[in-house]
Design a protein around this motif. Structure first.
Motif, PDB file in Angstrom:
ATOM      1  N   UNK A  73       0.841  -1.194   0.000  1.00 49.72           N
ATOM      2  CA  UNK A  73       0.000   0.000   0.000  1.00 49.72           C
ATOM      3  C   UNK A  73       0.876   1.243   0.000  1.00 49.72           C
ATOM      4  N   UNK A  74       0.552   2.199  -0.876  1.00 53.90           N
ATOM      5  CA  UNK A  74       1.288   3.470  -0.909  1.00 53.90           C
ATOM      6  C   UNK A  74       0.747   4.381   0.182  1.00 53.90           C
ATOM      7  N   UNK A  75       1.640   4.825   1.043  1.00 52.22           N
ATOM      8  CA  UNK A  75       1.241   5.678   2.159  1.00 52.22           C
ATOM      9  C   UNK A  75       1.336   7.165   1.816  1.00 52.22           C
ATOM     10  N   UNK A  76       2.485   7.606   1.293  1.00 54.26           N
ATOM     11  CA  UNK A  76       2.682   9.022   0.989  1.00 54.26           C
ATOM     12  C   UNK A  76       3.946   9.164   0.154  1.00 54.26           C
ATOM     13  N   UNK A  77       4.175  10.400  -0.314  1.00 56.26           N
ATOM     14  CA  UNK A  77       5.428  10.763  -0.982  1.00 56.26           C
ATOM     15  C   UNK A  77       6.190  11.688  -0.043  1.00 56.26           C
ATOM     16  N   UNK A  78       7.366  11.222   0.416  1.00 58.60           N
ATOM     17  CA  UNK A  78       8.194  11.994   1.355  1.00 58.60           C
ATOM     18  C   UNK A  78       9.392  12.527   0.581  1.00 58.60           C
ATOM     19  N   UNK A  79       9.198  13.678  -0.084  1.00 55.55           N
ATOM     20  CA  UNK A  79      10.212  14.236  -0.970  1.00 55.55           C
ATOM     21  C   UNK A  79      10.928  15.389  -0.296  1.00 55.55           C
ATOM     22  N   UNK A  80      12.214  15.578  -0.636  1.00 55.77           N
ATOM     23  CA  UNK A  80      13.048  16.665  -0.113  1.00 55.77           C
ATOM     24  C   UNK A  80      13.382  17.641  -1.228  1.00 55.77           C
ATOM     25  N   UNK A  81      13.764  18.865  -0.833  1.00 59.29           N
ATOM     26  CA  UNK A  81      14.111  19.922  -1.778  1.00 59.29           C
ATOM     27  C   UNK A  81      15.575  20.309  -1.593  1.00 59.29           C
TER      28      UNK A  81
ATOM     29  N   UNK B  22      14.026   7.434  -6.229  1.00 61.47           N
ATOM     30  CA  UNK B  22      14.075   8.652  -7.039  1.00 61.47           C
ATOM     31  C   UNK B  22      13.047   9.692  -6.630  1.00 61.47           C
ATOM     32  N   UNK B  23      11.831   9.260  -6.250  1.00 63.70           N
ATOM     33  CA  UNK B  23      10.788  10.248  -5.965  1.00 63.70           C
ATOM     34  C   UNK B  23      10.353  10.284  -4.512  1.00 63.70           C
ATOM     35  N   UNK B  24      10.841   9.377  -3.676  1.00 59.56           N
ATOM     36  CA  UNK B  24      10.530   9.419  -2.252  1.00 59.56           C
ATOM     37  C   UNK B  24       9.181   8.851  -1.899  1.00 59.56           C
ATOM     38  N   UNK B  25       8.589   8.010  -2.730  1.00 65.06           N
ATOM     39  CA  UNK B  25       7.290   7.426  -2.427  1.00 65.06           C
ATOM     40  C   UNK B  25       7.451   6.329  -1.382  1.00 65.06           C
ATOM     41  N   UNK B  26       6.559   6.350  -0.343  1.00 68.99           N
ATOM     42  CA  UNK B  26       6.615   5.408   0.762  1.00 68.99           C
ATOM     43  C   UNK B  26       5.522   4.368   0.556  1.00 68.99           C
ATOM     44  N   UNK B  27       5.892   3.082   0.539  1.00 67.13           N
ATOM     45  CA  UNK B  27       4.939   1.981   0.445  1.00 67.13           C
ATOM     46  C   UNK B  27       5.227   0.990   1.561  1.00 67.13           C
ATOM     47  N   UNK B  28       4.192   0.135   1.860  1.00 71.93           N
ATOM     48  CA  UNK B  28       4.323  -0.841   2.940  1.00 71.93           C
ATOM     49  C   UNK B  28       4.884  -2.144   2.407  1.00 71.93           C
TER      50      UNK B  28
ATOM     51  N   UNK C  98      14.899  12.983   7.259  1.00 71.96           N
ATOM     52  CA  UNK C  98      13.510  13.321   7.532  1.00 71.96           C
ATOM     53  C   UNK C  98      12.836  12.209   8.281  1.00 71.96           C
ATOM     54  N   UNK C  99      11.899  12.559   9.157  1.00 75.77           N
ATOM     55  CA  UNK C  99      11.199  11.587   9.990  1.00 75.77           C
ATOM     56  C   UNK C  99       9.738  11.522   9.556  1.00 75.77           C
ATOM     57  N   UNK C 100       9.273  10.290   9.296  1.00 75.16           N
ATOM     58  CA  UNK C 100       7.879  10.043   8.935  1.00 75.16           C
ATOM     59  C   UNK C 100       7.194   9.412  10.140  1.00 75.16           C
ATOM     60  N   UNK C 101       6.117  10.028  10.590  1.00 73.20           N
ATOM     61  CA  UNK C 101       5.337   9.527  11.718  1.00 73.20           C
ATOM     62  C   UNK C 101       3.996   9.024  11.192  1.00 73.20           C
ATOM     63  N   UNK C 102       3.697   7.740  11.456  1.00 71.51           N
ATOM     64  CA  UNK C 102       2.450   7.126  10.998  1.00 71.51           C
ATOM     65  C   UNK C 102       1.569   6.911  12.222  1.00 71.51           C
ATOM     66  N   UNK C 103       0.438   7.606  12.243  1.00 73.46           N
ATOM     67  CA  UNK C 103      -0.529   7.411  13.326  1.00 73.46           C
ATOM     68  C   UNK C 103      -1.470   6.296  12.914  1.00 73.46           C
ATOM     69  N   UNK C 104      -1.431   5.157  13.643  1.00 74.95           N
ATOM     70  CA  UNK C 104      -2.221   3.977  13.304  1.00 74.95           C
ATOM     71  C   UNK C 104      -3.547   4.027  14.049  1.00 74.95           C
TER      72      UNK C 104
END
Length: 902
Positions: A509-517, A544-550, A584-590
Motif C-alpha cells: 500500500x502506498x502511504x505518501x510521498x516523502x520528498x526533499x528539496x 528517485x521520488x521518495x514514495x513510501x509503500x508498505x 527526515x522523519x515520517x510519523x504514521x498514526x495507526x
C-alpha cells in the motif's frame, strides 16, 4: 647696670617693675606680665669691648629672647597663677664664654605673695681658676629676747647647671664648687646623691669630699639622658649634717649631632594625569633626635632634583615644614611620562645649609591614568568572508589603538554594530589580550538570501571619556562581509511528517510521498532517497521520488508502536561535491481496528465446595485494542456441556467485571476447568472462549480452604494419598535397614579372624627358634653392653658412612640414597655386605654371640622373665581375661584359655 669685673657688665632694663636687686655679681629680679602676648622684659648684656652682638637662648620654649634683649611669649601660656621660671643663656659673638641666669615671671597683682628670688648670671665655660661656687643657705636670727623680731634670710634659688653634650674633655671636668660657710669652723665633708652619682647610671658625676669640687667624668649624650637631678650634702667629720641638702639640676645642652632620618628610604605616591596645580601628591616625614625645641631638631624639606624634566623641571614642590608634595604646574600626561623620581632633602637647623645636617630620600610619583584618549580603529574599512550555514566563525578582527593604560577600563574596547545587520547574524566580541574586536557569526547566513553584508561598527571604552575629551572620528568604521556558497543538504519541507492510517493496511500500500528539496537554487543537482531507520521493517521508499509503500501488515499493537505512533527515518542526499545529505522523519498514526479478541482474567481461582454468600469469583477481561473496541465486555457460559450451566452461573457486576459462582449448594472437591465466552464492544464484536481453572475445596468456618482440602482439590483421591504414604514408609524403612547393615558390617570387620593360618601368622605371636643354650641364667654375659656408655668419644670420632645398627646415634648423619621402588636383588646384597664390613672393622664391636643393643629402655623391669611360660604349666592360673584384651591377644587366649577344650 651691674659690673662683673673683667668679664663685662650686665644691664637689665624692664618695661615692668624691678622689685629689687642685689650687688656682688648677683641680681634678683621679678617681672610681672600684664597681658599675653607682649614684651615682658628687655635684657641687655655688654662685654668690656661694648659689643652689642649678643645671642640669647631661653630654656622655656614658651618664651624667647630676641637679639635686642626683648623677652616675648612664643605661645599661649595656660596658667600663670604660679610663677614661671626659666633659664636665659647669653653668649657674645667673639666671646667663647657662655653666661646664664634664671628669670621668674608673675602676673600683675600676684606680686606680694611671690617670694623674692635671687637671680644670678653665672659663667658656664670659663677659667678653671674661677669656678662657679654654690653655697649652702643659712638661717640667721637677730635679737636676744624671745619677743624680739626675727629676720630670716631667704634661700637661694640655685640655677640649673648646663653642660654641653659630646664634650671632648679633658675628664674629669669640673662643673661647680659646693661650699658651706661653716667650713672655716669645722671640717666639712661633701657628697652628692642621685641618678648619675650613686644611682644608675652611676659614676657620671663625682665630688671631692674635701674641696667640694664637682666633676663630670665622661661625655654626655642628650639623646640618652637630657637632665640629671642630684642632691648635695655637707656633714662634719662625725657624719652629722651641717647644712640642709640642696638640689642640683643639671641640663645637658643639645648639640647638633644627629642628622634627620626619613621614616622610609623610598616613598611611593600617585597623582592623576591632568591634575591641576596644587593637587596633593604625597607626604614625606623625617625625624631628628636632637632637641625639637631648638634649631638643632627643626627639620626643613626641599626638593633636590626631578627626573625626568618633562614638561618642566619643577613640576612639584614640597612644604618645607610638613613635607607635603604638591603639583605646581599643569601638563601631567601619563602617556608621555608615567613616573617621576623626586630626590627630597631634609636639613635640620631650620634648613640652614651652612650649619645644618642633611639627609635624602627618594619619592616615586606614579601618574595614574584617566580616559583621555578615545580608542581609534586602525583602518576605516574592514572586510571578511564567511561560508553560509556556519556559526561561531570569526569573520574578521577589528584592530584598535588606545594610548591609555592597557588592560584597564580606560583601555578595554567595547564594539557595537550600529547598522547593516537587522536580523542579528553577527556580534563582536573583544579579545581580552589584544583588545581586538572579533566579528563572529552567531546566526547562519544563506547565500541564496544574502550574498554580502555592509556593517557599520563603533568602538568605545568601558569607562567614559574624561571631562572635556571628545570621541574620535576614527572610532567608527565599515565592515564588508562576503557570503560563500556551499553545497547545502536536501531539506524535507515538513519534518517530521505525520500521516494517519488504519492498522492492518496490507503490504504494497502506498502511504505518501516523502520528498526533499535542494536549497541550492543556482546549481542543478539530483536528489536520491534511502531508508535510514525502520524498526519493524514495514516500509520502503522509492529511490528517485521518495514514495513510501508498505512491505508488511501495519499492527498498532506491535511493540514498535508507541502511543499509536510509528516512526521511520529516511535519508535524502544530492550528487554535489562534496555530497550533502539530510534526514527526515515520517510519523504514521495507526488508527485502531477491532482485530484482537478479549482474554479472560484470571486464569485460575478457588472456591468452597459448599455454596456460601462470599464464595464467588470476580472475573474480567483484557483487550489489546483501544477504545471503542474494548469494554464493556459480555461474559457467558457455553451451553455445552450441560453440566457447566447446571453447576455454575455468571452475574454481571459492571461493564468490565462479572462474578462466577456455584449454582448448586454442594460440589465435590476437585479441579474443574470452566469455559467462559468473552465478547468485546467492537463493531463487529469479537468473542473468545477462555478457560478458567477452579479448585473446589472444603473450607473452614472462615471460608478458607483447609490443608487436606487443598490437597484433595489438587486432584488426588484417597487411594493416591494412601499410596504416597506407603511409599514414604517404605523409603524410611530402607534407610533404617541400610544403617543397621553398615553398623553390623563394621562390627564384623573388627571381629573377623585372619585370612591366613594362625600358625603362619607372625603378627603378635611368639615364634619358636632352635635352642642353642641353656638359657639366660646359665650363661655368663657381660650385661654392661646393655648400658648407656659413659663416653661417646669413640662413636663421635668415627668417620661418617655406614653405621652399626647396635650403636645409639648421637649426631645427625646423611641418609642413605633413595633406592628405586623395585630394587635389584644385588642392591640388597650390597647393603648387607656394607653393614657386615662396618661391623668387622669396628674395634669396639662386641663378639658375634653377644647381645646387640637395639635401644636402651632403662636400668631394669619389674616384669618377670617370659622363660617361665611353657606348655607344661599346671593350668592353675585363669587366663580367660585374655579374651577381653582384643584381637591382638586372641592367640594367647586360644592357647591358654582353651583349657580342656583343646
Amino acid at each position: 647696670m651691674l659690673s662683673l669685673g673683667s668679664w663685662g657688665k650686665i644691664v637689665f632694663s624692664t618695661s615692668g617693675s624691678i622689685l629689687g636687686f642685689s650687688l656682688s655679681r648677683r641680681l634678683f629680679l621679678i617681672l610681672h606680665l600684664r597681658s599675653l602676648p607682649l614684651s615682658a622684659s628687655a635684657v641687655k648684656f655688654e662685654d668690656c669691648q661694648r659689643s652689642r652682638e649678643v645671642g640669647f637662648v631661653s630654656s622655656d620654649p614658651s618664651f624667647s629672647v630676641r637679639p635686642d634683649g626683648s623677652v616675648y611669649t612664643e605661645q599661649e601660656v595656660a596658667n600663670l597663677s604660679e610663677p614661671v621660671q626659666f633659664m636665659v643663656t647669653a653668649r657674645g659673638l667673639h666671646d667663647p664664654h657662655i653666661w646664664e641666669t634664671t628669670v621668674k615671671l608673675a602676673l600683675a597683682g600676684h606680686l606680694h605673695p611671690l617670694p623674692l628670688t635671687k637671680v644670678q648670671w653665672a659663667m658656664v665655660v670659663g677659667s678653671p681658676s674661677q669656678p662657679r661656687v654654690i653655697k649652702f643657705s643659712r638661717r640667721h636670727q637677730r635679737g636676744s629676747s624671745a619677743n624680739s623680731l626675727r629676720r630670716q634670710k631667704r634661700d637661694w634659688v640655685i640655677p640649673p647647671i648646663n653642660v654641653p653634650e659630646n664634650s671632648r674633655g679633658p675628664f674629669p671636668h669640673m662643673l661647680v664648687r659646693i661650699r658651706s660657710d661653716q667650713d672655716k669652723d669645722v671640717g666639712i665633708r661633701y657628697s652628692i646623691t642621685g641618678a648619675g652619682a650613686d644611682q644608675p647610671p652611676s659614676g657620671i658625676y663625682n665630688i671631692d669630699p674635701i674641696s667640694g669640687n664637682m666633676f663630670v667624668t665622661q661625655p654626655l649624650d642628650r639623646e640618652e639622658r637630657a637632665s640629671f637631678h642630684l642632691r648635695a650634702h655637707a656633714v662634719d667629720m662625725n657624719g652629722n649634717q651641717v647644712e640642709n641638702p640642696i638640689d642640683l639640676y643639671i641640663y645637658v645642652i643639645d648639640m647638633n649631632d644627629n642628622r634627620p632620618e626619613f621614616q622610609n628610604q623610598v616613598y611611593n605616591g600617585s597623582v592623576a594625569e591632568g591634575s591641576k596645580p596644587g593637587s596633593s601628591v604625597m607626604q614625606v616625614t623625617a625625624t631628628d633626635s636632637d632637641d625639637s625645641t631648638t634649631a638643632n631638631g627643626m627639620v626643613r624639606y626641599r626638593i633636590l632634583s626631578q627626573t625626568p624634566h618633562s614638561p618642566i623641571p619643577n613640576m612639584f614642590t614640597i612644604n618645607s615644614e610638613t613635607g607635603d608634595i604638591v603639583t605646581v604646574a599643569a601638563g601631567l600626561d601619563r602617556e608621555k611620562v608615567s613616573q617621576y623620581t623626586i630626590i627630597v632633602q631634609a636639613t635640620d637647623m631650620e634648613g640652614n645649609l651652612n650649619f645644618g645636617l642633611s639627609n635624602t630620600a627618594t619619592a616615586l610619583i606614579s601618574i595614574t591614568d584617566i580616559n583621555d584618549n578615545p580608542p581609534e580603529l586602525t583602518v576605516r574599512t574592514f572586510s571578511g568572508e564567511v561560508p553560509e550555514n556556519k556559526v561561531n566563525v570569526v569573520v574578521t578582527n577589528l584592530t584598535v589603538v588606545d594610548r591609555d593604560q592597557p588592560h584597564s577600563p580606560n583601555w578595554n574596547a567595547v564594539y557595537r554594530i550600529v547598522s547593516g545587520d537587522p536580523s542579528g547574524h553577527f556580534t563582536i566580541r573583544t579579545n581580552p589580550i589584544t583588545n581586538e574586536g572579533m566579528l563572529t557569526v552567531v546566526k547562519p547566513v544563506d547565500f541564496e538570501m544574502n550574498r554580502a553584508f555592509m556593517l557599520t561598527v563603533v568602538v568605545s571604552n568601558q569607562a567614559h571619556l574624561a571631562s572635556g575629551i571628545q570621541s574620535s572620528l576614527q572610532s567608527t568604521a565599515g565592515v564588508t562581509i562576503s557570503v560563500q556558497d556551499v553545497n547545502e543538504p536536501p531539506v524535507f519541507p515538513v519534518n517530521p511528517k505525520t500521516i494517519r492510517f488504519e492498522e492492518g493496511v496490507p503490504a504494497g500500500t502506498t502511504l505518501t510521498v516523502f520528498a526533499a528539496q535542494d536549497p541550492d537554487h543556482f546549481i542543478h543537482q539530483i536528489v536520491r532517497y534511502s531508508k535510514l531507520s525502520d524498526p519493524a521493517n514495514w516500509l520502503k521508499i522509492n529511490r528517485t521520488n521518495g514514495q513510501i509503500t508498505t512491505m508488511a501488515l501495519l499492527d498498532r499493537e506491535s511493540m514498535y508502536v508507541k502511543n499509536n505512533m510509528y516512526e521511520a527515518t529516511f535519508l535524502a542526499y544530492d550528487n554535489g561535491s562534496p555530497q550533502a545529505s539530510g534526514t527526515g522523519t515520517l510519523q504514521i498514526y495507526l488508527i485502531d481496528v477491532n482485530d484482537n479478541a478479549p482474554v479472560l482474567i484470571p486464569k485460575e481461582a478457588q472456591i468452597c465446595e459448599r455454596a456460601r454468600p462470599n464464595s464467588r469469583i470476580n472475573i474480567t477481561a483484557s483487550d489489546a485494542d483501544a477504545e471503542p473496541n474494548v469494554g464493556p465486555f459480555v461474559f457467558e457460559l457455553p451451553s455445552f456441556p450441560a453440566s457447566i450451566r447446571r453447576n455454575w452461573t455468571i452475574s454481571r457486576l459492571s461493564g468490565d467485571y462479572a462474578q462466577l459462582r456455584l449454582r448448586i449448594p454442594y460440589l465435590e472437591a476437585g479441579v474443574y476447568v470452566i469455559p467462559v465466552i468473552v465478547s468485546d464492544s467492537g463493531n463487529p464484536p469479537l468473542s473468545n472462549r477462555s478457560m478458567i481453572r477452579i479448585k473446589v475445596c472444603p473450607c473452614d468456618n472462615n471460608g478458607d480452604c483447609s490443608a487436606t482440602g487443598a490437597v484433595a482439590a489438587a486432584g488426588l483421591g484417597t487411594g493416591a494419598i494412601i499410596a504416597i504414604l506407603i511409599c514414604i514408609i517404605i523409603l524410611l524403612s530402607m534407610v533404617l535397614l541400610f544403617v543397621v547393615w553398615m553398623k553390623r558390617r563394621e562390627k564384623e570387620r573388627q571381629a573377623k579372624p585372619l585370612l591366613i593360618d594362625p600358625e603362619d601368622d607372625v603378627r603378635d605371636n611368639i615364634l619358636k627358634y632352635d635352642e642353642e643354650g641353656g638359657g639366660e641364667e646359665d650363661q655368663d654375659y657381660d650385661l654392661s653392653q646393655l648400658q648407656q656408655p659413659e663416653s661417646l668419644d669413640h662413636i663421635i670420632s668415627k668417620p661418617t658412612g655406614v653405621r652399626r645398627v647396635d650403636e645409639r646415634p648421637v649426631i645427625a648423619e646423611s641418609q642413605y640414597p633413595v633406592r628405586p621402588s623395585m630394587p635389584h636383588p644385588g642392591d640388597i646384597g650390597d647393603f648387607i655386605n656394607d653393614g657386615l664390613r662396618a661391623a668387622d672393622n669396628d674395634p669396639t664391636a662386641p663378639p658375634y654371640d653377644s647381645l646387640l643393643v637395639f635401644d636402651y629402655e632403662g636400668s631394669g623391669s619389674t616384669a618377670g622373665s617370659v622363660s617361665s611360660l611353657n606348655s607344661t604349666s599346671s593350668g592353675d592360673q585363669d587366663y580367660d581375661y585374655l579374651n577381653d584384651w582384643g584381637p591382638r591377644f586372641k592367640k594367647l587366649a586360644d592357647l591358654y584359655g582353651g583349657g580342656e577344650d583343646d
